[in-house]
Design an enzyme around this catalytic site. Structure first.
Site, mmCIF file in Angstrom:
data_model
loop_
_atom_site.group_PDB
_atom_site.id
_atom_site.type_symbol
_atom_site.label_atom_id
_atom_site.label_comp_id
_atom_site.label_asym_id
_atom_site.label_seq_id
_atom_site.Cartn_x
_atom_site.Cartn_y
_atom_site.Cartn_z
ATOM 1 N N ARG A 1 0.788 -1.231 0.000
ATOM 2 C CA ARG A 1 0.000 0.000 0.000
ATOM 3 C C ARG A 1 0.822 1.285 0.000
ATOM 4 O O ARG A 1 0.597 2.191 -0.801
ATOM 5 C CB ARG A 1 -0.934 0.071 1.216
ATOM 6 C CG ARG A 1 -2.277 -0.549 1.011
ATOM 7 C CD ARG A 1 -2.751 -1.154 2.295
ATOM 8 N NE ARG A 1 -1.836 -2.215 2.653
ATOM 9 C CZ ARG A 1 -1.912 -3.447 2.147
ATOM 10 N NH1 ARG A 1 -2.881 -3.749 1.343
ATOM 11 N NH2 ARG A 1 -1.016 -4.376 2.446
ATOM 12 N N THR A 2 1.769 1.380 0.926
ATOM 13 C CA THR A 2 2.485 2.647 1.082
ATOM 14 C C THR A 2 3.310 2.926 -0.164
ATOM 15 O O THR A 2 3.280 4.030 -0.726
ATOM 16 C CB THR A 2 3.374 2.595 2.338
ATOM 17 O OG1 THR A 2 2.601 2.077 3.417
ATOM 18 C CG2 THR A 2 3.895 3.975 2.692
ATOM 19 N N LYS B 1 25.629 -4.419 -0.687
ATOM 20 C CA LYS B 1 27.106 -4.362 -0.648
ATOM 21 C C LYS B 1 27.609 -3.636 0.589
ATOM 22 O O LYS B 1 28.800 -3.419 0.743
ATOM 23 C CB LYS B 1 27.619 -3.663 -1.913
ATOM 24 C CG LYS B 1 27.320 -4.439 -3.188
ATOM 25 C CD LYS B 1 27.858 -3.722 -4.421
ATOM 26 C CE LYS B 1 26.736 -3.148 -5.245
ATOM 27 N NZ LYS B 1 27.192 -2.363 -6.402
ATOM 28 N N ARG C 1 11.179 3.691 3.716
ATOM 29 C CA ARG C 1 10.754 2.711 4.735
ATOM 30 C C ARG C 1 11.992 1.920 5.166
ATOM 31 O O ARG C 1 12.764 1.467 4.318
ATOM 32 C CB ARG C 1 9.700 1.751 4.191
ATOM 33 C CG ARG C 1 9.426 0.611 5.189
ATOM 34 C CD ARG C 1 8.209 -0.191 4.849
ATOM 35 N NE ARG C 1 6.992 0.582 5.079
ATOM 36 C CZ ARG C 1 5.766 0.071 4.965
ATOM 37 N NH1 ARG C 1 5.604 -1.183 4.634
ATOM 38 N NH2 ARG C 1 4.705 0.830 5.188
ATOM 39 N N HIS D 1 4.563 5.703 11.580
ATOM 40 C CA HIS D 1 4.113 5.615 10.186
ATOM 41 C C HIS D 1 3.171 6.814 9.993
ATOM 42 O O HIS D 1 1.957 6.649 9.900
ATOM 43 C CB HIS D 1 3.399 4.276 9.972
ATOM 44 C CG HIS D 1 3.172 3.896 8.547
ATOM 45 N ND1 HIS D 1 3.362 4.755 7.485
ATOM 46 C CD2 HIS D 1 2.770 2.707 7.998
ATOM 47 C CE1 HIS D 1 3.077 4.121 6.358
ATOM 48 N NE2 HIS D 1 2.720 2.881 6.649
HETATM 49 N N1 CP Z 1 -0.530 0.054 5.649
HETATM 50 C C1 CP Z 1 0.706 -0.235 5.208
HETATM 51 O O1 CP Z 1 1.722 0.369 5.609
HETATM 52 O O2 CP Z 1 0.748 -1.237 4.274
HETATM 53 P P1 CP Z 1 2.033 -1.735 3.473
HETATM 54 O O3 CP Z 1 2.969 -2.363 4.485
HETATM 55 O O4 CP Z 1 1.522 -2.703 2.447
HETATM 56 O O5 CP Z 1 2.683 -0.517 2.873
#
Ligand code: CP
Length: 304
Positions: free
Chosen positions: A53-54, A81, A102, A130
């Site tokens: 999603r993100t 590496k 991320r 998040h």
């Molecule tokens: N909600 C969310 O962060 O989903 P993903 O881990 O799929 O990005």
């Protein structure tokens, strides 16, 4: 805001401004599919952890605004590496206008921001935060129920390791809400998050049994037990099925409540619930596209 690292960088007014832009962009996207606002801009998307999603919604948001995307993941980059996070973000800053990151380590986005000459957006830093998920979560509550004020909001599941709830409670603290935290004892909300709420004058109650609060809740925000954060997999096995939302559980809830989940889910919401109008988690993903579009415009200094 130059970098988006924590949800609490946004006060309530800034949040509502973001939501107004998101709402306007939604109308335009529903009408025309895209908005020509970020033509010529490039977003670098760097994911050291899996995401559907993100990652996809940020990319789609950038492209629906006329911009372009460079995607790189940890396993196919020079991270393999041994390249450091600092050098990686320095590199991406040479190519793009912002970097979405991320990473498995809490605080990594803040570290990255120190070395990046372009804005960093925290797309999840381990069990830390998040923030963009929290923005879309509050947007979802407002879209689905009209307001956040006056609601009883129950956060359920892995409150210890779930970064989305850590970011979300910081925003819910701006409203008049009744907060319930329901989890196994071993997965309770971290002490530092609770201390922050208490010092902001925000009350909450902790439970282990969802039955105690399901009937009073306006929002049940379900989280996955975060298997990847457990060092002891036997402990994961013990708690992984602590809560399951199914039609029987839904029959105990208000007719106007909503079930949310940041997704992905494993077994904590049974597929039979998907057909209940109160299941808001797929609509929640779609709202995320508009909120991230608004955020990209904001970070790149484009008014809309
Ligand atoms: N909600 C969310 O962060 O989903 P993903 O881990 O799929 O990005």
């Amino acid at each position: 805001h130059r970098h988006i690292l924590s949800s609490k960088q946004f006060d309530r007014q800034e949040l509502h401004t973001l939501f107004s832009v998101a709402h306007e962009m939604r109308t335009q996207v529903e009408r025309n599919g895209s908005i020509d606002l970020l033509r010529g801009k490039v977003m670098c998307s760097m994911f050291y952890e899996p995401s559907t999603r993100t990652s996809c919604s940020f990319s789609a948001a950038m492209m629906r605004l006329g911009g372009t995307v460079v995607n790189v993941d940890g396993s196919s980059s020079s991270v393999v590496k041994g390249e450091t996070l600092a050098d990686t973000v320095r590199t991406l800053g040479c190519y793009g206008d912002l970097t979405v990151l991320r990473h498995p380590d809490p605080g990594s986005a803040t570290t990255a921001a120190k070395f990046s000459k372009v804005p960093i957006i925290n797309a999840g830093d381990g069990i830390g935060e998040h923030p963009t998920q929290a923005f879309l979560d509050v947007y979802t509550i407002r879209e689905e129920l009209g307001t956040v004020n006056g609601l009883t909001i129950t956060l359920l599941g892995d409150l210890k390791n779930g970064r989305t709830v850590h970011s979300l409670v910081k925003l819910l603290a701006y409203y008049h809400v009744t907060l319930n935290f329901v989890s196994p004892i071993s997965l309770r909300m971290p002490e530092e998050v609770k201390t922050e709420l208490t010092s902001a004058g925000i009350a909450f109650n902790e439970y282990t049994d969802l039955n105690e609060v399901i009937g009073d809740s306006d929002v049940v925000y379900v989280t996955r037990v975060q298997k990847e954060r457990f060092t002891d997999l036997s402990e994961y096995e013990r708690v992984k099925s602590a809560y399951v939302i199914n039609n029987k559980m839904m029959s105990k809830a208000k007719t106007q409540m909503v079930v949310m989940h940041p997704l992905p889910r494993v077994s904590e919401i049974e597929p039979e619930v998907d057909f209940d109008q109160r299941a808001a988690y797929f609509r929640q993903m779609r709202y995320g596209l508009y909120v991230r579009m608004a955020l990209l415009a904001l970070v790149l200094g484009k008014s809309f």
